[in-house]
Write an enzyme that holds these catalytic residues in place. Structure first.
Site, PDB file in Angstrom:
ATOM      1  N   LYS A  54      40.093  32.293   8.319  1.00  0.00           N
ATOM      2  CA  LYS A  54      40.843  33.512   8.663  1.00  0.00           C
ATOM      3  C   LYS A  54      42.181  33.135   9.313  1.00  0.00           C
ATOM      4  O   LYS A  54      43.216  33.722   9.013  1.00  0.00           O
ATOM      5  CB  LYS A  54      39.997  34.405   9.583  1.00  0.00           C
ATOM      6  N   GLN A  98      33.745  37.056  15.816  1.00  0.00           N
ATOM      7  CA  GLN A  98      32.935  36.491  14.736  1.00  0.00           C
ATOM      8  C   GLN A  98      31.444  36.704  15.033  1.00  0.00           C
ATOM      9  O   GLN A  98      30.951  36.325  16.092  1.00  0.00           O
ATOM     10  CB  GLN A  98      33.251  34.988  14.580  1.00  0.00           C
ATOM     11  N   ASP A 121      38.000  44.539  11.900  1.00  0.00           N
ATOM     12  CA  ASP A 121      36.760  44.350  11.136  1.00  0.00           C
ATOM     13  C   ASP A 121      36.114  45.698  10.809  1.00  0.00           C
ATOM     14  O   ASP A 121      35.224  45.782   9.975  1.00  0.00           O
ATOM     15  CB  ASP A 121      35.768  43.509  11.957  1.00  0.00           C
TER      16      ASP A 121
END
Ligand code: NDP
Length: 292
Positions: A54, A98, A121
């Site tokens: 990422k 994460q 996200d």
């Protein structure tokens, strides 16, 4: 019939190119560089690899990234304090925590803390709640389901009025994918581990999204001729012909399904590349909201 292969790599590249062009345009106009903060807790190698890819994507697209790595024994309080400081930092546009985090961390509480304008996200309950309500729009759509819908749309698959079947009801893939399809006027059936007569349900699908994590479980004779098949599954199997001794396959038996479907995504090279591309798109969107 042989299905048209949906090229996720090429479609993801076109998304990334568009994002890079817009980032260049904004920075040339004197706006701050869109910046993503990543939060990794612990030392899971797969999570570390995802975070690294990422950050690499940010650099390739002209965006900034700031990496925060806490030890596996970090406390709930430490993780929450970090997220709060990122919420307050005007240089940070998007926050990516994460998952999964170590078992002693209450993920739900951490996700709830992320400012909705920085929730790239799309996992905060506020964003998911908006996705689930008729006539409301989330600020950010979760990246993998967003990628699935984008692949269908780019391939010219008609979603409105279609019978769609989603295999899997997880918070990160199945459920948001189903909500997105409903929002686009498909008639949606969501299947899970307790669904009866799964092959018969799948046979009704004009659009199938498979996200169960079960190696090649969906067989060719489950597929309605001409259906669009989006295979989210990533499963590793032994393959002595490969140098690594392994290869990746999806939740759908590709060799069988490709003979029946109208469109199909391969694994790898289908949904996989879309997830990071959509994260980059969401991070740019966050910068656009915060610095119009
Ligand atoms: P989860 O394990 O969180 O969810 C799996 C879902 O599948 C559950 O809803 C489960 O049902 C259902 N399920 C499991 N077994 C069966 C079965 N035999 N029949 C019917 N339903 C079943 O997985 P995720 O949603 O996180 O991921 C799914 C797959 O997608 C995995 O292979 C994962 O690696 C992949 N993935 C790929 C991404 C990408 O970028 N391409 C990103 C994220 C995930 P129940 O709810 O009843 O337990």
């Amino acid at each position: 019939m042989t299905a048209q292969i949906i090229d996720g790599k090429a479609i993801a590249k076109s998304v990334r190119d568009q994002v890079a062009a817009e980032v260049a345009r904004r920075t040339a106009a004197g706006k701050p560089q869109p910046t993503l903060a990543t939060v990794l807790v612990g030392d899971r190698p797969d999570s570390a690899a995802y975070v690294t890819s990422k950050q690499k994507a940010c650099a390739e697209l002209g965006m900034g990234s700031v990496s925060h790595h806490l030890p596996g024994d970090a406390s709930q309080q430490q993780v929450e304090a970090l997220v709060k400081s990122l919420n307050d930092d005007p240089k940070i546009n998007g926050i990516l925590v994460q998952l999964p985090m170590p078992g002693h961390i209450d993920e739900e509480r951490v996700l709830q803390l992320i400012n909705i304008e920085k929730d790239v996200d799309g996992f905060s309950p506020l964003n998911i709640g908006r996705l689930a309500q008729k006539g409301r729009e989330p600020l950010f759509v979760p990246c993998t389901p967003y990628g699935c819908i984008y692949l269908l749309e780019q391939s010219g698959v008609k979603i409105e009025g279609a019978n769609a079947v989603v295999l899997g009801r997880s918070n990160i893939v199945g459920m948001p994918a189903a909500l997105l399809l409903i929002g686009r006027n498909a008639t949606v059936t969501v299947c899970h581990s307790r669904t009866r007569d799964l092959p018969d349900v799948v046979r009704q699908a004009d659009i199938l999204i498979a996200a169960i994590g079960r190696t090649e479980m969906v067989r060719g004779d489950w597929i309605k001729p001409g259906a669009a098949v989006i295979d989210v599954g990533i499963n590793e199997i032994a393959d002595p012909t490969k140098k690594s001794g392994r290869r990746l396959v999806g939740d759908v038996n590709f060799a069988e399904a490709v003979e029946v479907a109208g469109h199909i995504t391969p694994v790898p090279g289908g949904v996989g590349p879309m997830t990071i591309a959509m994260l980059m798109k969401n991070t740019l969107h966050a910068a656009e909201i915060q610095n119009p």
